[in-house]
Design an enzyme around this catalytic site. Structure first.
Site, short mmCIF file in Angstrom:
data_model
loop_
_atom_site.label_atom_id
_atom_site.label_comp_id
_atom_site.label_asym_id
_atom_site.label_seq_id
_atom_site.Cartn_x
_atom_site.Cartn_y
_atom_site.Cartn_z
N HIS A 39 9.75 2.53 8.96
CA HIS A 39 9.54 1.49 9.86
C HIS A 39 8.22 1.94 10.79
O HIS A 39 7.97 3.25 11.09
CB HIS A 39 10.72 1.42 10.90
CG HIS A 39 10.51 0.42 12.02
ND1 HIS A 39 10.76 -1.00 11.74
CD2 HIS A 39 10.21 0.51 13.21
CE1 HIS A 39 10.50 -1.81 12.81
NE2 HIS A 39 10.16 -0.77 13.59
N SER A 76 0.86 -1.23 -0.04
CA SER A 76 0.01 -0.16 -0.02
C SER A 76 0.94 1.19 -0.14
O SER A 76 0.59 2.16 -0.40
CB SER A 76 -0.89 0.16 1.18
OG SER A 76 -0.36 0.16 2.32
C1 GRF Z 1 4.13 -0.81 6.77
O1 GRF Z 1 3.69 -0.77 8.19
C2 GRF Z 1 5.73 -0.40 6.75
O2 GRF Z 1 5.98 0.42 7.65
C3 GRF Z 1 6.10 -1.79 7.12
O3 GRF Z 1 5.41 -2.97 6.70
C4 GRF Z 1 4.25 -2.38 6.32
C5 GRF Z 1 4.05 -2.53 4.77
O4 GRF Z 1 2.51 -2.23 4.29
N1 GRF Z 1 7.76 -1.83 7.04
P1 GRF Z 1 2.27 -1.99 2.89
O5 GRF Z 1 2.85 -3.24 2.14
O6 GRF Z 1 2.98 -0.64 2.19
O7 GRF Z 1 0.98 -2.10 2.72
#
Ligand code: GRF
Length: 189
Positions: free
Chosen positions: A105, A12
């Site tokens: 993060h 996302s």
């Molecule tokens: C996010 O919370 C990012 O911070 C972490 O993994 C998640 C990924 O979400 N490292 P998406 O795949 O971008 O929806």
């Protein structure tokens, strides 16, 4: 500035970044490649639908060879943003892109970081400690998990009744609102 996005899952964040910079070419950031370490990552379809080339990498190739550098060079990649990418970045890649790899993060580092602290694990730990605040950390990547220099942090208040899933939602909203902005600030035109 040609950007590669590295993902492992839903993507996302990658979607928001691609959509932003495709809608605003004048901002000077072009997403030229999406790299996934999982052949089944939904992010691959998302990127293909947006005409972004995709590449799936295998663990041994990523860790034990430098083949990836050739691919990145072919696409003219200047900068890399990890967006939910779960593998440790090997030294050859860090050295090839000094201060040109970012990660996001979903917590306020240095708390809730390090090996095993990803996805739901982070938000469960935040909940278990009764934190009333969490947030995001955008940082440069080195060869150790979550230890590169911080570029940007933003916090969000938590409700004591929030479930880990609700914490995740609040944090993800912050990610979507800020990651592209920080990338643009660092490398945009
Ligand atoms: C996010 O919370 C990012 O911070 C972490 O993994 C998640 C990924 O979400 N490292 P998406 O795949 O971008 O929806």
């Amino acid at each position: 500035m040609k950007l590669a996005l590295f993902v492992s899952g839903g993507g996302s964040n990658a979607r928001v970044i691609i959509d932003r910079f495709q809608a605003h070419p004048e901002e000077g950031v072009e997403v030229v490649l999406l790299v996934s370490n999982k052949a089944t990552a939904p992010a691959l379809t998302m990127a293909a639908e947006r005409n972004i080339p995709t590449l799936v990498i295998k663990r041994a190739e990523f860790r034990d060879t430098t083949n990836l550098l050739g691919h990145l060079e072919n696409f003219g990649v200047d900068f890399i943003a990890l967006a939910g990418f779960l593998w440790l970045v090997p030294a050859y890649l860090v050295n090839a892109f000094p201060d040109r790899i970012l990660n996001i993060h979903p917590a306020l580092l240095p708390n809730y970081g390090g090996k095993g602290m990803y996805g739901a694990n982070v938000h469960r730990a935040v909940k278990a400690n009764g934190e009333l605040e969490s947030g995001i950390t955008i940082h440069y990547v080195n060869e150790r998990y979550d230890e590169g220099n911080t570029v940007y942090q933003a916090a969000t208040r938590l409700d004591p009744d929030d479930t880990p899933e609700q914490i995740a939602e609040r944090v993800l909203r912050l990610e979507h609102g800020n990651y592209w902005r920080v990338i643009r600030g660092l490398v945009g035109g």
